[in-house]
Design a protein around this motif. Structure first.
Motif, PDB file in Angstrom:
ATOM      1  N   ALA A  29      31.249  49.008  39.535  1.00 16.40           N
ATOM      2  CA  ALA A  29      31.940  48.149  38.443  1.00 16.40           C
ATOM      3  C   ALA A  29      32.566  46.906  39.114  1.00 16.40           C
ATOM      4  O   ALA A  29      32.175  45.796  38.801  1.00 16.40           O
ATOM      5  N   LEU A  30      33.532  47.337  40.212  1.00 22.85           N
ATOM      6  CA  LEU A  30      34.281  45.949  40.891  1.00 22.85           C
ATOM      7  C   LEU A  30      33.181  45.203  41.567  1.00 22.85           C
ATOM      8  O   LEU A  30      33.259  44.071  41.477  1.00 22.85           O
ATOM      9  N   VAL A  31      32.265  45.851  42.119  1.00 27.40           N
ATOM     10  CA  VAL A  31      31.279  45.160  42.885  1.00 27.40           C
ATOM     11  C   VAL A  31      30.323  43.895  42.311  1.00 27.40           C
ATOM     12  O   VAL A  31      30.380  42.960  42.419  1.00 27.40           O
ATOM     13  N   VAL A  32      30.057  44.861  41.015  1.00 23.83           N
ATOM     14  CA  VAL A  32      29.014  43.804  39.896  1.00 23.83           C
ATOM     15  C   VAL A  32      30.195  42.689  39.543  1.00 23.83           C
ATOM     16  O   VAL A  32      29.589  41.495  39.654  1.00 23.83           O
ATOM     17  N   VAL A  33      31.284  42.820  39.049  1.00 26.54           N
ATOM     18  CA  VAL A  33      32.017  41.637  38.557  1.00 26.54           C
ATOM     19  C   VAL A  33      32.395  40.663  39.570  1.00 26.54           C
ATOM     20  O   VAL A  33      32.355  39.535  39.477  1.00 26.54           O
ATOM     21  N   ASN A  34      32.740  41.236  40.810  1.00 26.54           N
ATOM     22  CA  ASN A  34      33.065  40.319  42.179  1.00 26.54           C
ATOM     23  C   ASN A  34      32.007  39.312  42.635  1.00 26.54           C
ATOM     24  O   ASN A  34      32.161  38.367  43.131  1.00 26.54           O
ATOM     25  N   LEU A  35      30.596  39.964  42.197  1.00 24.48           N
ATOM     26  CA  LEU A  35      29.795  39.117  42.568  1.00 24.48           C
ATOM     27  C   LEU A  35      29.724  37.830  41.657  1.00 24.48           C
ATOM     28  O   LEU A  35      29.234  36.681  42.222  1.00 24.48           O
ATOM     29  N   ALA A  36      30.208  38.024  40.673  1.00 27.57           N
ATOM     30  CA  ALA A  36      30.317  36.651  39.773  1.00 27.57           C
ATOM     31  C   ALA A  36      31.228  35.660  40.380  1.00 27.57           C
ATOM     32  O   ALA A  36      30.812  34.201  40.208  1.00 27.57           O
ATOM     33  N   ILE A  37      32.166  35.945  41.097  1.00 28.36           N
ATOM     34  CA  ILE A  37      33.331  34.920  41.763  1.00 28.36           C
ATOM     35  C   ILE A  37      32.409  34.469  43.142  1.00 28.36           C
ATOM     36  O   ILE A  37      32.272  33.316  43.512  1.00 28.36           O
ATOM     37  N   VAL A  38      31.863  35.360  43.762  1.00 31.11           N
ATOM     38  CA  VAL A  38      31.493  35.358  45.132  1.00 31.11           C
ATOM     39  C   VAL A  38      30.091  34.382  45.334  1.00 31.11           C
ATOM     40  O   VAL A  38      30.051  33.488  46.333  1.00 31.11           O
ATOM     41  N   THR A  39      29.229  34.623  44.531  1.00 24.94           N
ATOM     42  CA  THR A  39      27.839  34.376  44.724  1.00 24.94           C
ATOM     43  C   THR A  39      27.791  32.589  44.581  1.00 24.94           C
ATOM     44  O   THR A  39      27.376  32.045  45.688  1.00 24.94           O
ATOM     45  N   VAL A  77      35.337  49.180  50.831  1.00 25.19           N
ATOM     46  CA  VAL A  77      34.032  49.283  50.207  1.00 25.19           C
ATOM     47  C   VAL A  77      33.733  48.098  49.077  1.00 25.19           C
ATOM     48  O   VAL A  77      32.433  47.814  49.171  1.00 25.19           O
ATOM     49  N   VAL A  78      34.378  47.860  48.401  1.00 22.30           N
ATOM     50  CA  VAL A  78      34.100  46.989  47.287  1.00 22.30           C
ATOM     51  C   VAL A  78      34.155  45.512  48.020  1.00 22.30           C
ATOM     52  O   VAL A  78      32.985  44.999  47.614  1.00 22.30           O
ATOM     53  N   ALA A  79      34.862  45.151  48.846  1.00 20.40           N
ATOM     54  CA  ALA A  79      34.830  43.799  49.358  1.00 20.40           C
ATOM     55  C   ALA A  79      33.490  43.766  50.245  1.00 20.40           C
ATOM     56  O   ALA A  79      32.589  42.769  50.193  1.00 20.40           O
ATOM     57  N   GLY A  80      33.506  44.827  50.901  1.00 19.20           N
ATOM     58  CA  GLY A  80      32.208  45.034  51.935  1.00 19.20           C
ATOM     59  C   GLY A  80      30.653  45.059  51.049  1.00 19.20           C
ATOM     60  O   GLY A  80      29.779  44.405  51.563  1.00 19.20           O
ATOM     61  N   LEU A  81      30.523  45.774  50.235  1.00 19.60           N
ATOM     62  CA  LEU A  81      29.327  45.826  49.549  1.00 19.60           C
ATOM     63  C   LEU A  81      29.145  44.391  48.585  1.00 19.60           C
ATOM     64  O   LEU A  81      28.020  43.901  48.595  1.00 19.60           O
ATOM     65  N   THR A  82      30.181  43.870  48.067  1.00 19.39           N
ATOM     66  CA  THR A  82      29.944  42.503  47.502  1.00 19.39           C
ATOM     67  C   THR A  82      29.480  41.456  48.403  1.00 19.39           C
ATOM     68  O   THR A  82      28.377  40.696  48.085  1.00 19.39           O
ATOM     69  N   VAL A  83      29.943  41.502  49.545  1.00 22.75           N
ATOM     70  CA  VAL A  83      29.380  40.826  50.649  1.00 22.75           C
ATOM     71  C   VAL A  83      28.070  40.927  51.179  1.00 22.75           C
ATOM     72  O   VAL A  83      27.170  40.094  50.969  1.00 22.75           O
ATOM     73  N   LEU A  84      27.582  42.335  51.361  1.00 22.96           N
ATOM     74  CA  LEU A  84      26.455  42.784  51.554  1.00 22.96           C
ATOM     75  C   LEU A  84      25.129  42.495  50.679  1.00 22.96           C
ATOM     76  O   LEU A  84      24.008  42.238  50.906  1.00 22.96           O
ATOM     77  N   VAL A  85      25.791  42.429  49.461  1.00 25.39           N
ATOM     78  CA  VAL A  85      24.701  41.972  48.282  1.00 25.39           C
ATOM     79  C   VAL A  85      24.699  40.423  48.049  1.00 25.39           C
ATOM     80  O   VAL A  85      23.683  39.955  48.019  1.00 25.39           O
ATOM     81  N   SER A  86      25.530  39.853  48.101  1.00 24.93           N
ATOM     82  CA  SER A  86      25.839  38.508  47.829  1.00 24.93           C
ATOM     83  C   SER A  86      25.089  37.480  48.862  1.00 24.93           C
ATOM     84  O   SER A  86      24.531  36.797  48.474  1.00 24.93           O
TER      85      SER A  86
END
Lengths: 293, 279
Positions: free
Chosen positions: B145-155, B80-89
């Motif tokens: 919370a995890l998705v938000v901070v992971n966006l920092a690395i991924v974007t 869920v966390v990895a998927g959502l991060t990718v979907l937003v980013s």
């Protein structure tokens, strides 16, 4: 043209994401680093105390001095080992051959393994009673039989470096191989026709042409070595004693074991300043190159 | 003749040394992976023997999926966390990368530079303010919370990679469509995205791997409900001792999907990390 505005609209979502997830926390950390704020005493930030945290860290904190020393040694050795091994391995793998293609095919695997898992796996393999690496070392060098790797300050740091090299050297070899593939063939052939030995071709033609790629490898590895955290937690836990505590791990301890947010922010910012300096250097290096993006 | 024979012998010798070195490298790379894979099928009593001959068991996998470990839930959290991060980013990064690739604008260099430079910031400095914010908002131990901070690395990674892919796409068909009266947005959706789609997929996979393996954020921001796999495996180090066979089984679970994904995008993997500096 509507493009005049559209381009800003297109950039806006990503810019907001980057602003919100990195620039904002960086700013908050910087402000916090000038305040006295221990979560054990107060849930809200305390008074501003100027640069006191920075002064303490740089002049009067043995823990910081130790972590800075560990990080510096780790980074220097790690970068040197990575650059030399990746270059050597890439040169070996340049030629065609069955062993060569098999090795090339598995180079990506270690990098796909979560660093936390790499750390915990190496902890298992260097375990005193049932570690397979412990046993192998003892079988090859009898003097090392029964040696408890993770209980010795120097050996524990070496194991940490080994686990990091295991993850990074194959990956950086791929990077160097990419650089080698992009080199024009003519200069090497011309040197050979002129009677240069293979060693001379390597030293005077190939390696000088590869220097920009090697610089990228060195700087990237420096950055990741300075940020070293995951394997410290899962492999050594910073021990024995404090012999493998890196700066990133120290920040973590100050913030989440001692709950001193102000001091943790200051130490984090010292590390950040170092990394931003390296980032600027790195960008200049790759943006200057024609064809680089 | 004699000299030729000597040279040939030296070459043969070097071939032998080279093969030996490559075998050593293969061993060093593969052995830890194979050893952990073997360990996953061992009973605890077999751990001490260091043997490769043992009766394999699937018990360890059964154990980690059962109570109290419930690794299935942890796996789902990671997904869920990895998927959502990718979907937003990825959508946001694609649009920004397109603008950086096609348009001139004031401060473009500085803006692009800032986005890239954020990759170098240590995660630990980013996580402190977020920890305090999420604590105040009651969002600790949530996927959000995890998705938000992971966006920092991924974007920043995604913008950088995608700009490289977009730069390589020729602009003629875009210009032709614009001459025919298509709007810029239509052009992006109908022409640019289909052409750069392989690059989008590679970038998405790359970001998925980064998020999947992320440890520091998950360690600090989660406790029970939102724990992801890299933190999940550390749970097997209990007060009663380290349950290595379970760690190995969970290790297989976390690594196999990433081995598969990374092999698929291997050629682009290197480029993503070095931003096209190495071709």
């Amino acid at each position: 043209m509507r493009d005049r505005w559209l381009k800003y609209v297109l950039i806006l979502p990503a810019a907001l994401l980057v602003m919100g997830t990195t620039i904002w926390p960086l700013g908050v950390s910087l402000v916090t680093s000038f305040r006295d704020w221990r979560l054990t005493r107060s849930l809200t930030p305390g008074p501003f105390i100027g640069v006191e945290h920075y002064l303490i860290a740089l002049t009067d904190d043995p823990d910081f001095a130790n972590a800075a020393k560990v990080t510096a040694i780790f980074t220097l050795v790690d970068v040197a080992v990575t650059v030399v091994s990746a270059l050597g391995l890439a040169l070996l793998l340049r030629r065609a051959g069955v062993l060569h293609s098999v090795t090339r095919a598995v180079l990506i695997l270690p990098f796909a393994v979560s660093p936390a898992l790499v750390g915990i796996s190496f902890r298992f393999m260097f375990n005193a009673e049932m570690g397979v690496f412990t046993w192998m070392a003892g079988a090859i060098i009898p003097w090392l039989k029964g040696f408890v790797w993770l209980a010795d300050p120097v050996a524990a740091l070496l194991v940490l470096m080994f686990s990091d090299a295991w993850r990074w050297v194959p990956y950086m070899t791929l990077v160097v191989l990419g650089g080698l593939a992009a080199l024009p063939k003519e200069p090497e052939e011309a040197a050979r026709i002129d009677g240069a030995t293979e060693w001379q071709v390597l030293r005077d033609v190939t390696i000088p042409a590869l220097l920009p790629v090697l610089a990228v490898v060195a700087i990237l590895k420096t950055v990741f070595a300075l940020k070293m955290f995951d394997q410290v937690v899962t492999l050594t836990g910073g021990g024995p004693g404090q012999s493998t505590v890196t700066l990133a791990h120290l920040v973590f301890s100050i913030a989440f074991r001692w709950y001193d947010m102000g001091y943790a922010s200051a130490v984090a910012w010292i590390l950040t300043a170092l990394l931003v300096f390296l980032a600027v250097w790195y960008m200049k290096l790759i943006l200057r190159k024609p064809g680089g993006h | 003749m004699d000299r030729n024979a000597q040279a040939r012998r030296r070459r043969m010798l070097w071939r032998g040394v080279e093969s030996a070195l490559l075998l050593l490298v293969l061993f060093l790379i593969l052995f830890p992976i194979l050893w952990m894979a073997l360990t996953a099928f061992k009973r605890p009593v077999d751990l001490f023997d260091l043997t490769v001959f043992f009766t394999p068991t699937l018990d360890n996998f059964r154990t980690i999926f059962a109570h109290p470990w419930n690794i299935g839930q942890t796996f789902l959290n990671s997904l869920v966390v990895a998927g959502l991060t990718v979907l937003v980013s990825i959508p946001a990064s694609t649009l920004a990368a397109y603008a950086f690739s096609r348009f001139e604008m004031p401060f473009k260099g500085a803006l692009f530079f800032t986005i890239l430079a954020t990759q170098f910031i240590p995660a630990v400095v980013v996580v402190l303010p977020f920890y305090l914010l999420f604590r105040d908002l009651g969002l600790l131990d949530t996927h959000l919370a995890l998705v938000v901070v992971n966006l920092a690395i991924v974007t920043p990674f995604a913008v950088w990679m995608l700009k490289g892919f977009l730069d390589a796409v020729p602009t003629e068909s875009e210009e032709a469509a614009m001459v025919d009266g298509a709007t810029r947005l239509r052009v992006i959706i109908d022409i640019v995205v289909p052409m750069v789609w392989p690059g989008v997929v590679v970038t998405a996979v790359f970001c998925f791997i980064l998020t999947w393996n992320e440890f520091l954020f998950a360690l600090i921001l989660t406790r029970d409900d939102a724990v992801t796999l890299p933190v999940g495996i550390t749970r097997f180090r209990t007060e009663r001792g380290d349950l290595w066979e379970l760690i190995a089984a969970a290790g297989i679970l976390i690594s196999i999907p990433m081995f598969f994904l990374s092999s698929v995008i291997q050629r682009h993997f290197v480029r993503g990390m070095t931003g096209g500096a190495v071709k």
